[in-house]
Motif scaffolding. Structure first.
Motif, short mmCIF file in Angstrom:
data_model
loop_
_atom_site.label_atom_id
_atom_site.label_comp_id
_atom_site.label_asym_id
_atom_site.label_seq_id
_atom_site.Cartn_x
_atom_site.Cartn_y
_atom_site.Cartn_z
N LEU A 163 -31.69 3.71 3.57
CA LEU A 163 -32.82 4.37 4.24
C LEU A 163 -34.12 4.02 3.53
N ARG A 166 -34.80 0.06 3.93
CA ARG A 166 -35.18 -0.35 5.28
C ARG A 166 -36.56 0.16 5.67
N ASN A 167 -36.98 1.29 5.09
CA ASN A 167 -38.32 1.81 5.35
C ASN A 167 -39.34 1.34 4.32
N GLN A 168 -38.91 0.38 3.47
CA GLN A 168 -39.77 -0.29 2.50
C GLN A 168 -40.44 0.70 1.57
N ALA A 216 -35.94 11.97 4.93
CA ALA A 216 -37.03 11.39 5.73
C ALA A 216 -38.22 12.34 5.81
N LEU A 221 -41.96 10.51 6.40
CA LEU A 221 -41.77 9.68 7.58
C LEU A 221 -42.07 10.50 8.82
N GLU A 261 -33.61 4.44 12.75
CA GLU A 261 -33.35 4.09 11.36
C GLU A 261 -34.61 3.60 10.66
N ALA A 262 -34.99 2.36 10.95
CA ALA A 262 -36.18 1.79 10.32
C ALA A 262 -36.66 0.63 11.17
N ASP A 286 -37.38 -8.02 6.50
CA ASP A 286 -38.25 -6.89 6.20
C ASP A 286 -39.71 -7.31 6.12
N ARG A 290 -42.47 -5.52 8.30
CA ARG A 290 -43.68 -4.98 7.67
C ARG A 290 -44.94 -5.48 8.36
N ARG A 305 -39.74 8.33 13.70
CA ARG A 305 -38.38 8.14 13.21
C ARG A 305 -37.52 9.27 13.75
#
Length: 556
Positions: A163, A166-168, A216, A221, A261-262, A286, A290, A305
């Motif tokens: 998590l 993937r969300n950097q 999250a 998020l 998810e992302a 990614d 981005r 999200r």
């Protein structure tokens, strides 16, 4: 901490003054801008910066200089002893553009600029902004982010790391079984047992074994929509969904992108995409996600999200239901939920060891754990080949298992790269029959497609990564939108049979090219029946879908 450096090099005093002025005006707040009037002076400056352990983000050098040319100087600057990761831009005259293009191919120069670059807001800053964003993404400042304490063989720990990755969101992971730092971060034993994984935030806040939704929310998020209605709602944040969001918002539509998810989708897990137009050196999934999210944000796209669990029609509106019970209405809906890798739960041991050495997709957050170990991958398409090349930088050996010849589903450039990489071996016509291990993966039993054992039969393995099959995410829409027997959504001409429109079709026209069996609901990317499973085609379908949305809205 010292600011990263931008170095400008030109023997022409007027040009050097101009480029340094423009660089300082735009980047002086975040970077230290230095100038040098010759290649020799620039190399000396770089050596001094290296001795001080400073960082260099960007070098802008003129091509025509006495002594070393710009290309030759940048080759010197790329040396491992100096700054091989710095972004490199060549300043050229119109007559030197052919040399500049050759330099991009041979010397790994990132871009060339033709002098003069006026106005800089159009011809200089957009290019350098992109290069510096890319450099920043791969050179974060000293770590001050989230720390995760948990066993590397814990499925819950793996899910939290995925998590974050993937969300950097920067994080560090510590295993209490082998890390003194992890044991230091845990509360004293006399304070009672602590549930793992433990997530520690920079402000000292701790969450013990948090679920994805709680984490999250704590991370900030965006999990709640700002409005109840949008012109366009897009479900799925892969390349198709992100492209649709950029085009929709840039053309004036109030746009909401919902991703469970992302952003990036399955493509976001790709370690290297080398055949995407406009990126001669390739880019990671990614990186692509981005860049796309930044671009969407510039146009005002709202990214949510959440998971969509249902959809219904209330003409002229289309209404989606989220997992938290919230409903969001829109004029037009684009389904771009993509596909996921097929699970192999029928193979003994796979389900039990998932997240404990067995993973679906690249799971790049786990790569560092497999340094100098044996890693196996299952799959024969580009995603498997890209992952094999990535893991070859970490593992002692990577074995790719493919039931069919790679030429049936993998790009030639990847097949050639695999063959030229000593750490990679390819076993065609081989699959996994059983996985072995108590708390984590220890070994694999292999077989031929017919089931007969494959010699050496049982092999030691620390990690198994699966890249096969394509299961579309469409169950939430199945009660409304027509699907085929595999769950993919047919669109356009595929919906008309014997001159008859599909059940539920109410418009006085044929379905548009990417329109589903319900007017106003469009489909783009891998989830569409008959789509081409490539990043570029997904991006193209996302853009086309928005064009069709405009045609649909004009008739309302």
């Amino acid at each position: 901490m010292d600011k990263p450096t931008i170095l400008a090099v030109d023997d022409d005093a007027d040009v050097l003054r101009a480029i340094a002025r423009d660089l300082q005006q735009r980047y002086g707040e975040d970077y230290r801008v230095l100038r040098a009037d010759s290649s020799a002076a620039a190399l000396e400056a770089l050596r001094e910066l290296r001795l001080r352990d400073a960082s260099v983000a960007l070098i802008v050098a003129d091509q025509r200089m006495p002594g070393l040319s710009g290309v030759e100087f940048l080759e010197e600057a790329l040396a491992p002893a100096l700054f091989p990761d710095a972004k490199r831009v060549l300043l050229t005259a119109y007559s030197d553009t052919a040399a500049a293009i050759r330099a991009i191919n041979v010397t790994r120069i990132d871009y060339y600029l033709v002098k003069p670059w006026d106005p800089p807001a159009e011809r200089l800053y957009p290019i350098l902004d992109d290069l510096l964003d890319d450099w920043r993404a791969n050179h974060p400042p000293p770590f001050q982010g989230i720390r995760v304490v948990g066993s590397r063989w814990s499925s819950a720990t793996h899910q939290l790391k995925e998590l974050l990755a993937r969300n950097q969101i920067p994080y560090q992971a510590f295993d209490p079984e082998c890390s003194e730092e992890a044991r230091r971060l845990l509360p004293p034993i006399d304070s009672g047992p602590t549930q793992l994984p433990l997530v520690i935030f920079p402000d000292g806040t701790r969450l013990a074994a948090p679920g994805s939704a709680l984490l999250a929310e704590k991370l900030g998020l965006h999990t709640r929509a700002e409005r109840p209605f949008y012109d366009l709602v897009i479900v799925g944040g892969g390349p198709a969904g992100l492209a649709a969001a950029v085009y929709g918002a840039s053309e004036g539509l109030g746009t909401l992108l919902i991703e469970r998810e992302a952003p990036g989708g399955q493509a976001g897990t790709s370690s290297r995409i080398e055949n995407y137009l406009g990126f001669p050196h390739g880019l990671s999934g990614d990186d692509l996600a981005r860049r796309a999210v930044l671009q969407a944000g510039r146009f005002g796209v709202e990214v949510l999200r959440q998971e969509v669990v249902g959809v219904r029609r209330a003409d002229p509106y289309r209404i989606v239901t989220l997992a938290d019970g919230t409903e969001i209405s829109c004029h037009a809906l684009i389904i771009a939920t993509g596909v996921s890798y097929r699970t192999l739960d029928d193979i003994p041991g796979m389900a039990r060891l998932q997240g404990c050495g067995v993973y679906y997709g690249a799971a790049l957050s786990e790569a560092a754990n497999y340094r100098e170990q044996e890693v196996y991958l299952v799959g024969g398409a580009n995603s498997a080949g890209q992952a094999a090349m990535y893991f070859a930088n970490h593992a002692r050996r990577v074995t790719l298992l493919a039931r069919s010849p790679l030429a049936k589903g993998m790009s030639r450039y990847l097949i050639d790269q695999l063959a030229a990489t000593p750490a990679v071996r390819v076993w065609e016509g081989v699959g996994v029959r059983e996985v072995h291990g108590q708390d984590n993966l220890e070994a694999l039993s292999l077989s031929r497609p017919g089931g007969e054992p494959y010699e050496p039969g049982r092999v030691a393995a620390s990690g198994l990564f699966v890249f096969i099959g394509a299961a579309p995410h469409t169950d939430w829409a199945g009660g409304l939108v027509e699907r085929d027997g595999h769950g993919f959504i047919p669109t356009g001409p595929a919906l008309t049979r014997d001159g008859k429109h599909p059940r539920g079709w109410t418009a006085d026209r044929d379905p548009f090219l990417l329109e589903s069996s319900i007017p106003g609901i469009f489909v783009a990317g891998d989830v569409r029946q008959g789509s081409v499973k490539r990043v570029a085609s997904g991006v193209g379908e996302g853009a086309i879908a928005v064009s069709l949305v405009h045609q649909y809205l004009s008739a309302l």
